[in-house]
Enzyme design. Structure first.
Site, PDB file in Angstrom:
ATOM      1  N   TYR A 161       7.842 166.414   3.133  1.00  0.00           N
ATOM      2  CA  TYR A 161       8.342 167.141   1.971  1.00  0.00           C
ATOM      3  C   TYR A 161       9.029 168.436   2.420  1.00  0.00           C
ATOM      4  O   TYR A 161      10.150 168.745   1.996  1.00  0.00           O
ATOM      5  CB  TYR A 161       7.176 167.459   1.030  1.00  0.00           C
ATOM      6  CG  TYR A 161       7.551 168.221  -0.210  1.00  0.00           C
ATOM      7  CD1 TYR A 161       8.079 167.565  -1.317  1.00  0.00           C
ATOM      8  CD2 TYR A 161       7.347 169.593  -0.297  1.00  0.00           C
ATOM      9  CE1 TYR A 161       8.402 168.266  -2.478  1.00  0.00           C
ATOM     10  CE2 TYR A 161       7.663 170.302  -1.442  1.00  0.00           C
ATOM     11  CZ  TYR A 161       8.189 169.630  -2.526  1.00  0.00           C
ATOM     12  OH  TYR A 161       8.515 170.317  -3.669  1.00  0.00           O
ATOM     13  N   LYS A 165      13.038 169.694   2.029  1.00  0.00           N
ATOM     14  CA  LYS A 165      13.430 170.903   1.308  1.00  0.00           C
ATOM     15  C   LYS A 165      14.202 171.859   2.224  1.00  0.00           C
ATOM     16  O   LYS A 165      15.163 172.512   1.790  1.00  0.00           O
ATOM     17  CB  LYS A 165      12.200 171.580   0.703  1.00  0.00           C
ATOM     18  CG  LYS A 165      11.541 170.761  -0.399  1.00  0.00           C
ATOM     19  CD  LYS A 165      12.516 170.430  -1.524  1.00  0.00           C
ATOM     20  CE  LYS A 165      11.843 169.746  -2.689  1.00  0.00           C
ATOM     21  NZ  LYS A 165      12.790 169.494  -3.805  1.00  0.00           N
TER      22      LYS A 165
END
Length: 265
Positions: A161, A165
């Site tokens: 994740y 990002k």
């Protein structure tokens, strides 16, 4: 916008402009769509769930705003191209869709890796470049993605994740460089911990929830509606010279250590 005759009372207004919000069926996207409509924008409420999009559009129209629901699966390349073609004359694009699998790297499957990377990074890449190209051809626009504090600071279980990002931040900077001369601005908002369906797992654990609340300077989680102002700002003329930037809306999470407050003297 003239530099000699700025009407500051209209700085955040979006009257006569179309803004596409992808992920507007719930959470931060839903709040952002409502805030944009309140500033006069015609909002294209786009979501994987048509029902969610229709519910958000209804909230807007009930208050006298202008909205239309639009179903889109951003994992479908043809659907992204079609959306960019249909709404290429919009003044702004906002996209919030993301997913997370909280696992340590050694426990990740490649299917899980692909699921997180495809939605968070690959789909973002497709949206940025297809809408960016159309906006550039039409004289400009604003593209607003959603990164995270995890683009900068991490914890165990956040590897993939966080990587997506951080990748989105760099995509946005590059797009800002490539499309800037054509008047297209590209920025990302980086929330801290927000009470959305994505964080329900944490909220269910009192110790975990409380630890996150204490990590921010404000001592609490944010609500989805507290991200909407950043979106309106980046979509409007108020941010006309802002591009390639990351706007942290994290309650001071990345500014402070937070683990201990030492005596002042």
């Amino acid at each position: 916008m003239s530099h000699t005759q700025i009407d500051y009372s209209q700085l955040f207004r979006l009257d006569g402009r179309t803004v596409v919000v992808i992920g507007a069926g719930s959470g931060i996207g839903r709040e952002s769509a409502q805030a944009l409509a309140a500033q006069g924008a015609h909002v294209v409420v786009a979501d994987y769930s048509l029902g969610g999009a229709e519910a958000t559009a209804a909230l807007i129209t009930q208050r006298g705003g202008i909205a239309e629901a639009y179903e889109i699966n951003v994992l479908d390349d043809d659907a992204v191209v079609a959306a960019a073609e249909r709404f290429g004359d919009a003044s702004a694009l906002v996209f919030t869709a993301a997913t997370n699998v909280r696992k340590r790297m050694e426990d990740y499957t490649l299917d899980e890796f692909d699921r997180v990377v495809n939605l968070n990074l690959r789909a973002s890449f497709q949206l940025i470049r297809h809408f960016g190209t159309r906006f550039a051809a039409n004289g400009g626009g604003s593209i607003i993605g959603f990164a995270s504090i995890r683009a900068q600071v991490v914890e165990p279980g956040q590897g993939v994740y966080a990587a997506t990002k951080a990748g989105l931040v760099q995509l946005a900077k590059t797009a800002a460089a490539e499309y800037g001369a054509q008047g297209v601005r590209v920025n990302v908002v980086a929330p801290g911990v927000v009470e959305t369906p994505l964080t329900a797992q944490i909220k269910a654990n009192d110790e975990w929830y409380g630890a996150y609340a204490q990590k921010s300077a404000l001592g609490r989680w944010s609500r989805p509606e507290e991200l909407a102002g950043a979106v309106v700002y980046l979509a409007s003329d108020a941010s006309s010279f802002v591009t390639g930037s990351t706007l942290f809306v994290d309650g001071g999470w990345t500014a402070i250590d937070g683990r201990f407050t030492p005596p002042a003297s």
